[in-house]
Design a protein around this motif. Structure first.
Motif, PDB file in Angstrom:
ATOM      1  N   ARG A 134      -1.561 -12.615   1.368  1.00 32.10           N
ATOM      2  CA  ARG A 134      -2.501 -11.792   1.503  1.00 32.10           C
ATOM      3  C   ARG A 134      -2.863 -11.636   3.041  1.00 32.10           C
ATOM      4  NH1 ARG A 134      -4.718 -13.030  -2.544  1.00 32.10           N
ATOM      5  NH2 ARG A 134      -5.041 -14.727  -3.453  1.00 32.10           N
ATOM      6  N   SER A 135      -2.221  -9.796   3.409  1.00 30.02           N
ATOM      7  CA  SER A 135      -2.192  -9.388   4.364  1.00 30.02           C
ATOM      8  C   SER A 135      -2.736  -7.897   4.218  1.00 30.02           C
ATOM      9  CB  SER A 135      -0.745  -9.509   4.515  1.00 30.02           C
ATOM     10  OG  SER A 135       0.310  -8.372   4.191  1.00 30.02           O
ATOM     11  N   TYR A 136      -2.462  -7.759   5.920  1.00 25.54           N
ATOM     12  CA  TYR A 136      -2.509  -6.200   5.377  1.00 25.54           C
ATOM     13  C   TYR A 136      -1.849  -5.118   4.748  1.00 25.54           C
ATOM     14  CZ  TYR A 136       0.832  -5.338   8.886  1.00 25.54           C
ATOM     15  OH  TYR A 136       1.464  -5.998   9.060  1.00 25.54           O
ATOM     16  N   ALA A 137      -0.776  -5.270   3.816  1.00 19.46           N
ATOM     17  CA  ALA A 137       0.638  -4.063   3.941  1.00 19.46           C
ATOM     18  C   ALA A 137       0.332  -4.930   2.393  1.00 19.46           C
ATOM     19  CB  ALA A 137       1.415  -4.783   4.268  1.00 19.46           C
ATOM     20  N   LEU A 180      -0.928  -4.145  -1.813  1.00 17.70           N
ATOM     21  CA  LEU A 180      -2.430  -4.472  -2.282  1.00 17.70           C
ATOM     22  C   LEU A 180      -2.993  -5.592  -3.380  1.00 17.70           C
ATOM     23  CD1 LEU A 180      -4.193  -1.936  -3.697  1.00 17.70           C
ATOM     24  CD2 LEU A 180      -2.092  -2.092  -5.340  1.00 17.70           C
ATOM     25  N   GLN A 181      -4.140  -6.278  -2.451  1.00 16.67           N
ATOM     26  CA  GLN A 181      -4.083  -7.279  -3.852  1.00 16.67           C
ATOM     27  C   GLN A 181      -4.842  -7.346  -5.028  1.00 16.67           C
ATOM     28  OE1 GLN A 181      -4.225  -9.939  -1.848  1.00 16.67           O
ATOM     29  NE2 GLN A 181      -3.805  -8.732  -0.663  1.00 16.67           N
ATOM     30  N   LEU A 183       0.999   3.831  -3.394  1.00 17.31           N
ATOM     31  CA  LEU A 183       1.177   5.467  -3.470  1.00 17.31           C
ATOM     32  C   LEU A 183       1.984   6.325  -4.810  1.00 17.31           C
ATOM     33  CD1 LEU A 183       1.256   6.349   0.098  1.00 17.31           C
ATOM     34  CD2 LEU A 183      -1.281   6.211  -1.418  1.00 17.31           C
ATOM     35  N   TYR A 213       0.738  -1.201  -0.034  1.00 19.16           N
ATOM     36  CA  TYR A 213       0.050   0.550  -0.060  1.00 19.16           C
ATOM     37  C   TYR A 213       1.165   1.488  -0.061  1.00 19.16           C
ATOM     38  CZ  TYR A 213      -4.347  -2.088   0.697  1.00 19.16           C
ATOM     39  OH  TYR A 213      -5.469  -3.317   0.376  1.00 19.16           O
ATOM     40  N   LYS A 214       1.586   0.996   1.303  1.00 18.99           N
ATOM     41  CA  LYS A 214       3.042   2.321   0.479  1.00 18.99           C
ATOM     42  C   LYS A 214       3.797   2.903  -0.973  1.00 18.99           C
ATOM     43  CE  LYS A 214       6.257   4.588   3.825  1.00 18.99           C
ATOM     44  NZ  LYS A 214       6.322   4.954   4.903  1.00 18.99           N
TER      45      LYS A 214
END
Lengths: 180, 204
Positions: free
Chosen positions: A128-131, A133-134, A99, A95-96
């Motif tokens: 498959r984790s919070y960090a 982007l899928q 951007l 996700y970081k």
């Protein structure tokens, strides 16, 4: 030193051959503008190497002499988004980093395409984790997905050829008329 | 057998001596040492005095290298968090671990950046992942997640898949699909198929 006139075009010596050919080419292009511009675009794709993980190693191998992406006109890796045509997203998009990926994509000039290389860029892969982007298609329009973890260079070249086929089908004139 | 090895190992003797000197200097503040696989851990009772202990360990005991700072979430226990300082000295080549507890309500302790400058990023990572604040840190921003992310993902009560978050024009996140997962590694398996990360449902 010779005068500059010595270098000028002399139709008595060289004939009208060049001019004729050029005008013929323009006629042909106007008739077949889609084909012509697509032919130019697809055979000179300048990639933006968005190397984020191990897929980037295979991307480098694809650029090197053994697999030689320049056979397909895509050897000019551009590290400036302003100069590149196709973004090869090679690796895990966190996700970081998402951007920055989005921002670089936005900075690329039209026409532009995106190749999602490997499982992570296509779907998030095994992360498959919070960090993570899928799949980069959540923020960019992806043209070609390449399976593999990481894909072999042949797979990337195959993806590039499929992108070339896709570009060859694009209705450039219709798009331009709509825009104009 | 481990005992016999410890006695004949000069480095272990040196480590034990350094731990003893630290205990002598600070008395009741420090409990231990606890030994595990030939390495020593000391427990510091008051997290507020960590910089003082670290200062002494660096200046007097030669622990000039802060290898790492890590944090443990003892979810359900009180105090909830444990901060672990891994120290190493290039002079004597000995490791030492310092542990200290931080409660969930407070979730704050003083920085050791004044002792080792490398603590900067370690403390930022702990802040990012666990939400523990380091008082006196000059630049306590998130380091792995983006600025403005509302959660602390390494806490035990945070789901692996993540929680949805939204920041218009900046970022969003959605829970990752976990169907068929999570992809769990099984250490000690007899072959690669058993060891590597795979879909493992709990009943397997």
């Amino acid at each position: 030193m010779q005068k500059s006139a010595d270098f000028g075009y002399d139709s008595k010596i060289e004939g009208d051959l060049v001019v004729t050919k050029r005008s013929a080419a323009i006629d042909w292009l106007q008739k077949n503008l889609d084909k012509g511009s697509n032919w130019g675009r697809k055979n000179s794709l300048w990639p933006m190497p968005m190397g984020l993980a191990c897929c980037a190693i295979e991307l480098m191998a694809t650029g090197a002499s053994r697999f030689d992406i320049s056979r397909f006109g895509a050897e000019v890796m551009r590290f400036s988004p302003r100069q590149s045509d196709v973004m090869i997203v090679a690796g895990t998009v966190t996700y970081k980093m998402a951007l920055a990926v989005k921002r670089i994509y936005d900075q690329m000039a039209e026409p532009k395409w995106v190749i999602a290389m490997g499982a992570c860029a296509s779907t998030g892969g095994m992360y498959r984790s919070y960090a993570v982007l899928q799949g980069v298609d959540r923020i960019l329009p992806v043209d070609v997905y390449i399976a593999g973890c990481p894909p072999r260079p042949e797979a990337l070249l195959d993806g590039l050829l499929r992108l070339q086929d896709k570009i060859a089908q694009e209705p450039v004139m219709a798009t331009l008329k709509k825009a104009g | 057998m481990a005992q016999a090895e410890t006695k004949t190992n000069p480095k272990a003797e040196k480590t034990a001596e350094l731990a003893r000197r630290l205990k002598e200097r600070f008395g009741d503040l420090i409990a231990g040492p606890e030994e595990f696989r030939g390495e020593l851990s000391l427990k510091v009772a008051d997290a507020e005095r960590i910089p003082e202990v670290c200062e002494y360990a660096k200046k007097e005991l030669g622990f000039d290298y802060l290898v790492d700072i890590s944090s443990i979430d003892n979810y359900g226990d009180d105090p909830r968090f444990t901060i672990v300082y891994h120290l190493y000295g290039y002079g004597h080549l000995c490791y030492l671990r310092l542990k200290t507890d931080v409660s969930e309500e407070k979730a704050e302790l003083p920085t050791v950046i004044t002792v080792w400058r490398t603590a900067d990023w370690h403390e930022r990572e702990i802040y990012d992942m666990m939400g523990i604040h380091f008082r006196g840190h000059p630049d306590l921003r998130r380091i792995l997640m983006w600025e403005g992310y509302p959660y602390f993902p390494l806490r035990k009560d945070f789901p692996l898949a993540g929680k949805p978050s939204e920041m218009p024009d900046v970022a969003f996140s959605k829970p990752a699909p976990i169907e068929g997962g999570p992809f769990v590694a099984a250490p000690g398996g007899k072959d690669a198929i058993e060891r590597e990360p795979r879909v493992r449902t709990p009943e397997d």
